[in-house]
Design a protein around this motif. Structure first.
Motif, PDB file in Angstrom:
ATOM      1  N   ALA A   1       0.839  -1.204   0.000  1.00  0.00           N
ATOM      2  CA  ALA A   1       0.000   0.000   0.000  1.00  0.00           C
ATOM      3  C   ALA A   1       0.873   1.253   0.000  1.00  0.00           C
ATOM      4  O   ALA A   1       0.724   2.136   0.844  1.00  0.00           O
ATOM      5  N   LEU A   2       1.784   1.336  -0.959  1.00  0.00           N
ATOM      6  CA  LEU A   2       2.754   2.420  -0.969  1.00  0.00           C
ATOM      7  C   LEU A   2       2.094   3.793  -1.041  1.00  0.00           C
ATOM      8  O   LEU A   2       2.468   4.710  -0.310  1.00  0.00           O
ATOM      9  N   ASP A   3       1.133   3.968  -1.942  1.00  0.00           N
ATOM     10  CA  ASP A   3       0.498   5.273  -2.098  1.00  0.00           C
ATOM     11  C   ASP A   3      -0.215   5.683  -0.818  1.00  0.00           C
ATOM     12  O   ASP A   3      -0.146   6.851  -0.399  1.00  0.00           O
ATOM     13  N   PHE A   4      -0.910   4.737  -0.193  1.00  0.00           N
ATOM     14  CA  PHE A   4      -1.604   5.029   1.059  1.00  0.00           C
ATOM     15  C   PHE A   4      -0.614   5.445   2.138  1.00  0.00           C
ATOM     16  O   PHE A   4      -0.801   6.459   2.825  1.00  0.00           O
ATOM     17  N   VAL A   5       0.447   4.659   2.291  1.00  0.00           N
ATOM     18  CA  VAL A   5       1.439   4.918   3.334  1.00  0.00           C
ATOM     19  C   VAL A   5       2.103   6.279   3.137  1.00  0.00           C
ATOM     20  O   VAL A   5       2.234   7.068   4.085  1.00  0.00           O
ATOM     21  N   ARG A   6       2.497   6.577   1.916  1.00  0.00           N
ATOM     22  CA  ARG A   6       3.175   7.849   1.668  1.00  0.00           C
ATOM     23  C   ARG A   6       2.220   9.025   1.807  1.00  0.00           C
ATOM     24  O   ARG A   6       2.648  10.145   2.107  1.00  0.00           O
ATOM     25  N   GLY A   7       0.937   8.776   1.601  1.00  0.00           N
ATOM     26  CA  GLY A   7      -0.046   9.822   1.825  1.00  0.00           C
ATOM     27  C   GLY A   7      -0.261  10.131   3.294  1.00  0.00           C
ATOM     28  O   GLY A   7      -0.726  11.219   3.650  1.00  0.00           O
ATOM     29  N   LYS A   8       0.055   9.176   4.163  1.00  0.00           N
ATOM     30  CA  LYS A   8      -0.132   9.354   5.602  1.00  0.00           C
ATOM     31  C   LYS A   8       1.142   9.791   6.319  1.00  0.00           C
ATOM     32  O   LYS A   8       1.108  10.067   7.517  1.00  0.00           O
ATOM     33  N   THR A   9       2.254   9.829   5.610  1.00  0.00           N
ATOM     34  CA  THR A   9       3.527  10.139   6.263  1.00  0.00           C
ATOM     35  C   THR A   9       4.146  11.419   5.711  1.00  0.00           C
ATOM     36  O   THR A   9       4.011  11.733   4.528  1.00  0.00           O
ATOM     37  N   ALA A  10       4.807  12.131   6.583  1.00  0.00           N
ATOM     38  CA  ALA A  10       5.593  13.298   6.197  1.00  0.00           C
ATOM     39  C   ALA A  10       7.040  12.990   6.551  1.00  0.00           C
ATOM     40  O   ALA A  10       7.359  12.755   7.716  1.00  0.00           O
ATOM     41  N   TYR A  11       7.895  12.969   5.538  1.00  0.00           N
ATOM     42  CA  TYR A  11       9.307  12.646   5.744  1.00  0.00           C
ATOM     43  C   TYR A  11      10.110  13.941   5.732  1.00  0.00           C
ATOM     44  O   TYR A  11      10.034  14.728   4.785  1.00  0.00           O
ATOM     45  N   LEU A  12      10.855  14.153   6.799  1.00  0.00           N
ATOM     46  CA  LEU A  12      11.703  15.332   6.887  1.00  0.00           C
ATOM     47  C   LEU A  12      13.160  14.893   6.931  1.00  0.00           C
ATOM     48  O   LEU A  12      13.634  14.384   7.948  1.00  0.00           O
ATOM     49  N   PRO A  13      13.897  15.054   5.825  1.00  0.00           N
ATOM     50  CA  PRO A  13      15.307  14.649   5.813  1.00  0.00           C
ATOM     51  C   PRO A  13      16.162  15.622   6.604  1.00  0.00           C
ATOM     52  O   PRO A  13      15.675  16.660   7.099  1.00  0.00           O
ATOM     53  N   GLU A  14      17.445  15.293   6.726  1.00  0.00           N
ATOM     54  CA  GLU A  14      18.356  16.139   7.497  1.00  0.00           C
ATOM     55  C   GLU A  14      18.370  17.563   6.959  1.00  0.00           C
ATOM     56  O   GLU A  14      18.441  18.530   7.716  1.00  0.00           O
ATOM     57  N   SER A  15      18.293  17.701   5.649  1.00  0.00           N
ATOM     58  CA  SER A  15      18.197  19.022   5.024  1.00  0.00           C
ATOM     59  C   SER A  15      16.960  19.034   4.136  1.00  0.00           C
ATOM     60  O   SER A  15      16.896  18.301   3.142  1.00  0.00           O
ATOM     61  N   ALA A  16      15.966  19.835   4.528  1.00  0.00           N
ATOM     62  CA  ALA A  16      14.711  19.883   3.786  1.00  0.00           C
ATOM     63  C   ALA A  16      14.961  20.349   2.352  1.00  0.00           C
ATOM     64  O   ALA A  16      15.667  21.338   2.117  1.00  0.00           O
TER      65      ALA A  16
ATOM     66  N   LEU B   1       1.923  21.378  -2.455  1.00  0.00           N
ATOM     67  CA  LEU B   1       0.532  20.997  -2.238  1.00  0.00           C
ATOM     68  C   LEU B   1      -0.160  20.711  -3.569  1.00  0.00           C
ATOM     69  O   LEU B   1      -0.961  19.771  -3.674  1.00  0.00           O
ATOM     70  N   SER B   2       0.166  21.502  -4.586  1.00  0.00           N
ATOM     71  CA  SER B   2      -0.463  21.290  -5.896  1.00  0.00           C
ATOM     72  C   SER B   2      -0.074  19.943  -6.495  1.00  0.00           C
ATOM     73  O   SER B   2      -0.877  19.310  -7.185  1.00  0.00           O
ATOM     74  N   LEU B   3       1.167  19.497  -6.222  1.00  0.00           N
ATOM     75  CA  LEU B   3       1.592  18.185  -6.712  1.00  0.00           C
ATOM     76  C   LEU B   3       0.755  17.065  -6.104  1.00  0.00           C
ATOM     77  O   LEU B   3       0.558  16.018  -6.727  1.00  0.00           O
ATOM     78  N   ALA B   4       0.278  17.295  -4.896  1.00  0.00           N
ATOM     79  CA  ALA B   4      -0.574  16.311  -4.215  1.00  0.00           C
ATOM     80  C   ALA B   4      -2.052  16.591  -4.451  1.00  0.00           C
ATOM     81  O   ALA B   4      -2.908  15.947  -3.843  1.00  0.00           O
TER      82      ALA B   4
END
Length: 270
Positions: free
Chosen positions: A100-115, A131-134
């Motif tokens: 369920a990759l699309d579902f999981v990525r829709g529920k998560t916000a990933y913040l790397p070491e450098s945004a 936001l427009s991409l989503a």
């Protein structure tokens, strides 16, 4: 299940509308927002993660603490579906990640070491673009509320990102996550390179997000920072969870105890 520790009972910068949005986003998900069960991951017979297991409920802050090469970032990449487990199970928001990759990525916000934000755009333009991409539309009022939510100074909202400090970029990225109404945050060394004031501000924001029901997994090598903000700490060494620490019902995890364990395992691995 450890009861999340209330470090600051009165959020100082959290508009009620965004608290409600995030709480509603969490309401329809399973009790265990993140479930990692007997996870093994190898590359060419080189074991990176070894029988790793932990789980998190809504409102928890869990810190995976370890040195370089411990497997911290590999764990995050597996949760995001970039690594396929060799063995074991990884579930996010009740769904098996690989299915369920699309579902999981829709529920998560990933913040790397450098945004990763566009330096030639303003904070507002970056947020509107991503936001427009989503296919998400938010009003100026909602975007302003998110910027206020993360304590991004007003005079910076319409400045180009190239003028921003790292702490300001991190705040912008979290504002974007709030606008996406992501109930799960995955933070990769989020305070690395920040000055002490920016670290305190970031830790306060993480605590307040947790109070609204957000599930926050952060990976770090910063013992002090982990103890300041986490309800639980997992000590990771060579891909294995070698210890866990729980915050008391009222208070924070003992820094000296964790530091001693971290140093002990570091010496044994030398």
């Amino acid at each position: 299940m450890t009861t999340p520790t209330t470090i600051n009972k009165t959020p100082t910068i959290a508009p009620k509308t965004f608290d409600k949005q995030l709480s509603n986003a969490c309401a329809d998900l399973s009790d265990a927002m993140i479930e990692v069960s007997s996870l093994n991951f190898s590359i060419k017979n080189n074991a990176i993660l070894k029988n790793l297991s932990f789980s998190m409920a809504a409102g928890e802050v869990y810190a995976l603490l370890g040195g370089n090469g411990a497997g911290k970032s590999t764990t995050l990449k597996t949760l995001l579906g970039f690594n396929k487990p060799t063995e074991g199970s990884v579930k996010v928001a009740g769904k098996e990640v690989s299915k369920a990759l699309d579902f999981v990525r829709g529920k998560t916000a990933y913040l790397p070491e450098s945004a990763t934000l566009y330096p030639h755009l303003t904070a507002r333009e970056n947020v509107e673009y991503f936001l427009s991409l989503a296919d998400i539309k938010k009003s100026d009022e909602q975007i302003n509320a998110a910027f206020n939510r993360v304590a991004l100074q007003h005079d910076a909202w319409d400045r180009h990102m190239q003028t921003y400090s790292k702490g300001m970029r991190q705040k912008t990225a979290i504002a974007l996550a709030i606008l996406r109404e992501a109930p799960i945050f995955l933070l990769d060394e989020p305070t690395s390179g920040l000055d002490p004031v920016a670290i305190d501000e970031f830790n306060q924001l993480v605590r307040e997000l947790a109070l609204t029901g957000a599930t926050i997994l952060m990976v770090t090598h910063d013992v002090y920072g982990a103890c300041q903000v986490a309800n639980r700490i997992g000590l990771l060494k060579n891909g294995e969870l070698v210890g866990e620490f729980d915050a008391p019902q009222s208070g924070r995890i003992d820094t000296e105890q964790v530091h001693a364990a971290f140093g002990h395992h570091a010496k044994r691995g030398a």
